[in-house]
Scaffold this motif. Structure first.
Motif, PDB file in Angstrom:
ATOM      1  N   SER A 141       0.806  -1.209   0.000  1.00 53.91           N
ATOM      2  CA  SER A 141       0.000   0.000   0.000  1.00 53.91           C
ATOM      3  C   SER A 141       0.847   1.270   0.000  1.00 53.91           C
ATOM      4  O   SER A 141       0.355   2.336  -0.348  1.00 53.91           O
ATOM      5  CB  SER A 141      -0.935   0.004   1.209  1.00 53.91           C
ATOM      6  OG  SER A 141      -0.194  -0.174   2.396  1.00 53.91           O
ATOM      7  N   GLN A 142       2.120   1.180   0.397  1.00 56.44           N
ATOM      8  CA  GLN A 142       2.975   2.364   0.338  1.00 56.44           C
ATOM      9  C   GLN A 142       3.093   2.841  -1.108  1.00 56.44           C
ATOM     10  O   GLN A 142       3.122   4.037  -1.376  1.00 56.44           O
ATOM     11  CB  GLN A 142       4.366   2.043   0.894  1.00 56.44           C
ATOM     12  CG  GLN A 142       4.422   1.798   2.389  1.00 56.44           C
ATOM     13  CD  GLN A 142       4.478   3.078   3.196  1.00 56.44           C
ATOM     14  OE1 GLN A 142       4.316   3.066   4.392  1.00 56.44           O
ATOM     15  NE2 GLN A 142       4.708   4.207   2.548  1.00 56.44           N
ATOM     16  N   LEU A 145       0.572   5.261  -2.553  1.00 56.64           N
ATOM     17  CA  LEU A 145       0.766   6.682  -2.287  1.00 56.64           C
ATOM     18  C   LEU A 145       1.309   7.422  -3.507  1.00 56.64           C
ATOM     19  O   LEU A 145       1.126   8.631  -3.635  1.00 56.64           O
ATOM     20  CB  LEU A 145       1.721   6.865  -1.102  1.00 56.64           C
ATOM     21  CG  LEU A 145       1.191   6.471   0.277  1.00 56.64           C
ATOM     22  CD1 LEU A 145       2.317   6.519   1.304  1.00 56.64           C
ATOM     23  CD2 LEU A 145       0.056   7.389   0.697  1.00 56.64           C
ATOM     24  N   ARG A 146       1.965   6.684  -4.412  1.00 60.74           N
ATOM     25  CA  ARG A 146       2.486   7.326  -5.619  1.00 60.74           C
ATOM     26  C   ARG A 146       1.362   7.877  -6.496  1.00 60.74           C
ATOM     27  O   ARG A 146       1.597   8.728  -7.362  1.00 60.74           O
ATOM     28  CB  ARG A 146       3.309   6.327  -6.432  1.00 60.74           C
ATOM     29  CG  ARG A 146       4.557   5.801  -5.729  1.00 60.74           C
ATOM     30  CD  ARG A 146       5.320   4.869  -6.657  1.00 60.74           C
ATOM     31  NE  ARG A 146       6.384   4.154  -5.979  1.00 60.74           N
ATOM     32  CZ  ARG A 146       7.635   4.606  -5.841  1.00 60.74           C
ATOM     33  NH1 ARG A 146       7.945   5.788  -6.346  1.00 60.74           N
ATOM     34  NH2 ARG A 146       8.543   3.890  -5.217  1.00 60.74           N
ATOM     35  N   VAL A 148      -1.040   9.732  -5.526  1.00 62.38           N
ATOM     36  CA  VAL A 148      -1.365  11.096  -5.094  1.00 62.38           C
ATOM     37  C   VAL A 148      -0.490  12.067  -5.883  1.00 62.38           C
ATOM     38  O   VAL A 148       0.732  11.992  -5.814  1.00 62.38           O
ATOM     39  CB  VAL A 148      -1.131  11.272  -3.581  1.00 62.38           C
ATOM     40  CG1 VAL A 148      -1.404  12.707  -3.168  1.00 62.38           C
ATOM     41  CG2 VAL A 148      -1.997  10.303  -2.797  1.00 62.38           C
ATOM     42  N   LEU A 151       3.102  13.638  -4.765  1.00 61.62           N
ATOM     43  CA  LEU A 151       3.667  12.932  -3.618  1.00 61.62           C
ATOM     44  C   LEU A 151       4.681  11.898  -4.126  1.00 61.62           C
ATOM     45  O   LEU A 151       4.359  11.082  -4.992  1.00 61.62           O
ATOM     46  CB  LEU A 151       2.575  12.245  -2.806  1.00 61.62           C
ATOM     47  CG  LEU A 151       2.995  11.687  -1.437  1.00 61.62           C
ATOM     48  CD1 LEU A 151       1.809  11.696  -0.471  1.00 61.62           C
ATOM     49  CD2 LEU A 151       3.534  10.258  -1.537  1.00 61.62           C
ATOM     50  N   ILE A 153       7.720   8.961  -3.025  1.00 61.84           N
ATOM     51  CA  ILE A 153       8.218   8.109  -1.950  1.00 61.84           C
ATOM     52  C   ILE A 153       9.545   7.494  -2.381  1.00 61.84           C
ATOM     53  O   ILE A 153       9.829   7.363  -3.571  1.00 61.84           O
ATOM     54  CB  ILE A 153       7.207   6.986  -1.582  1.00 61.84           C
ATOM     55  CG1 ILE A 153       7.097   5.958  -2.725  1.00 61.84           C
ATOM     56  CG2 ILE A 153       5.854   7.561  -1.254  1.00 61.84           C
ATOM     57  CD1 ILE A 153       6.265   4.740  -2.349  1.00 61.84           C
ATOM     58  N   LEU A 165       8.938  10.226   2.444  1.00 67.82           N
ATOM     59  CA  LEU A 165       7.871  10.896   1.723  1.00 67.82           C
ATOM     60  C   LEU A 165       8.250  12.349   1.421  1.00 67.82           C
ATOM     61  O   LEU A 165       8.905  13.017   2.232  1.00 67.82           O
ATOM     62  CB  LEU A 165       6.568  10.872   2.540  1.00 67.82           C
ATOM     63  CG  LEU A 165       6.063   9.500   2.977  1.00 67.82           C
ATOM     64  CD1 LEU A 165       4.812   9.649   3.844  1.00 67.82           C
ATOM     65  CD2 LEU A 165       5.752   8.619   1.778  1.00 67.82           C
ATOM     66  N   ILE A 180      -1.926  10.224   7.791  1.00 71.56           N
ATOM     67  CA  ILE A 180      -2.334   9.022   7.057  1.00 71.56           C
ATOM     68  C   ILE A 180      -3.253   8.199   7.955  1.00 71.56           C
ATOM     69  O   ILE A 180      -2.951   7.983   9.134  1.00 71.56           O
ATOM     70  CB  ILE A 180      -1.112   8.185   6.629  1.00 71.56           C
ATOM     71  CG1 ILE A 180      -0.200   9.011   5.713  1.00 71.56           C
ATOM     72  CG2 ILE A 180      -1.551   6.915   5.916  1.00 71.56           C
ATOM     73  CD1 ILE A 180       1.062   8.298   5.282  1.00 71.56           C
ATOM     74  N   ILE A 212      -9.402   5.884  -2.021  1.00 71.35           N
ATOM     75  CA  ILE A 212      -8.382   6.718  -1.377  1.00 71.35           C
ATOM     76  C   ILE A 212      -8.771   8.176  -1.610  1.00 71.35           C
ATOM     77  O   ILE A 212      -9.041   8.573  -2.738  1.00 71.35           O
ATOM     78  CB  ILE A 212      -6.978   6.480  -1.954  1.00 71.35           C
ATOM     79  CG1 ILE A 212      -6.629   4.989  -1.953  1.00 71.35           C
ATOM     80  CG2 ILE A 212      -5.931   7.264  -1.178  1.00 71.35           C
ATOM     81  CD1 ILE A 212      -5.372   4.669  -2.728  1.00 71.35           C
ATOM     82  N   PHE A 214      -7.585  12.314  -0.665  1.00 69.78           N
ATOM     83  CA  PHE A 214      -6.407  13.050  -0.222  1.00 69.78           C
ATOM     84  C   PHE A 214      -6.649  14.544  -0.398  1.00 69.78           C
ATOM     85  O   PHE A 214      -7.584  14.973  -1.084  1.00 69.78           O
ATOM     86  CB  PHE A 214      -5.171  12.643  -1.031  1.00 69.78           C
ATOM     87  CG  PHE A 214      -5.226  13.081  -2.475  1.00 69.78           C
ATOM     88  CD1 PHE A 214      -4.652  14.277  -2.871  1.00 69.78           C
ATOM     89  CD2 PHE A 214      -5.860  12.301  -3.423  1.00 69.78           C
ATOM     90  CE1 PHE A 214      -4.717  14.693  -4.187  1.00 69.78           C
ATOM     91  CE2 PHE A 214      -5.933  12.703  -4.741  1.00 69.78           C
ATOM     92  CZ  PHE A 214      -5.354  13.902  -5.128  1.00 69.78           C
ATOM     93  N   VAL A 232      -3.784  11.692   3.619  1.00 70.62           N
ATOM     94  CA  VAL A 232      -4.237  10.607   2.745  1.00 70.62           C
ATOM     95  C   VAL A 232      -5.094   9.679   3.587  1.00 70.62           C
ATOM     96  O   VAL A 232      -4.678   9.248   4.666  1.00 70.62           O
ATOM     97  CB  VAL A 232      -3.055   9.825   2.131  1.00 70.62           C
ATOM     98  CG1 VAL A 232      -3.576   8.718   1.223  1.00 70.62           C
ATOM     99  CG2 VAL A 232      -2.138  10.754   1.358  1.00 70.62           C
TER     100      VAL A 232
END
Length: 272
Positions: A141-142, A145-146, A148, A151, A153, A165, A180, A212, A214, A232
């Motif tokens: 799940s990390q 985040l890409r 968004v 954002l 990572i 991040l 988060i 998701i 954000f 997020v």
């Protein structure tokens, strides 16, 4: 006493006359409403497109699967309902009324025949579409985040550690300046050796992510602390549409196995 009663009756008569004349000259706008539901999971379908055959109007469902249009439909009119990942459906207005203004769509393989863009000014937060989540091949799940915008990572110390991040010019470290949450549960740890607000999302199974949302910027007090660069919010599925077992292999002798079983009855799934 008689004078007061006479004045009251005169006032009531005037109000009745004015109401009758006003209602004839300016009829109130009629608002058609309805709902679009997934026939398999009984969950509302967000972003479904509804088109009306005769009036040439179109609208889209909100996150509760409901749609509204400020015009009455004709008895012989038809509705065309479509949503990505579902079979397109046409229903007559009479059948729509008989079904208590609820339309059920069946799942199908995702096809991009038609893409409809709809802007809802009432949306408070920006959601990442379910299609983007399904089409993105992620193993944790990390990496979601890409999705968004803006954002970034980076993993600088191998596995087993929350990623670094970056957002809006902030070096967020491992979560210091971003809030988060998963289903309303805070992921950030208030105190941690790697920094305040350390947020490790590796516990979240990516296949269970439903939506998701954000927002970039410290604009929402209800999100609490650590929203210096944004927040997020992950939402997981309430029910599984089907059982699933996945086996994956990668470089450097890496393997991954995922098994998800639906233990709910059909009756329980409908309640969800």
């Amino acid at each position: 006493m008689i004078t007061s009663i006479s004045r009251l009756l005169t006032a009531l008569a005037a109000i009745s006359w004015y109401t009758a004349v006003f209602s004839q000259s300016k009829p109130a706008a009629f608002v058609e409403t309805g709902s679009v539901i997934d026939a398999t999971t009984n969950n509302p379908i967000e972003g479904a497109t509804i088109s009306f055959y005769h009036s040439k109007l179109s609208t889209a469902t909100n996150e509760q699967g409901k749609f509204y249009v400020r015009q009455s439909m004709q008895a012989g009119d038809s509705l065309f309902i479509s949503a990505i990942g579902h079979v397109r459906k046409r229903i007559s207005y009479n059948d729509f009324i008989k079904a208590k203004r609820t339309v059920y769509l069946h799942n199908q393989v995702i096809e991009l025949h038609t893409v409809t863009l709809a802007l809802n000014a009432g949306d408070q937060y920006k959601p990442i579409s379910k299609l983007d989540i399904k089409m993105r091949d992620v193993t944790n799940s990390q990496e979601v985040l890409r999705l968004v915008p803006g954002l970034f990572i980076g993993q600088h110390a191998g596995g087993g550690k929350a990623e670094q991040l970056f957002l809006r010019g902030f070096d967020i470290d491992h979560g210091t300046d971003i809030n988060i949450a998963v289903d309303g549960m805070p992921v950030n740890m208030v105190s941690h050796a790697h920094g305040q607000g350390y947020a490790d999302l590796h516990f979240l199974i990516p296949e269970l992510i439903e939506t998701i949302s954000f927002k970039k910027g410290p604009y929402y007090a209800e999100k609490g602390n650590l929203t210096t660069a944004g927040f997020v919010d992950f939402r997981t599925k309430n029910v599984l549409p089907a059982n699933m077992i996945k086996l994956e292999g990668g470089q450097f002798n890496t393997y991954r196995a995922v098994g998800m079983m639906n233990l709910l009855s059909d009756k329980a799934m409908k309640k969800e």
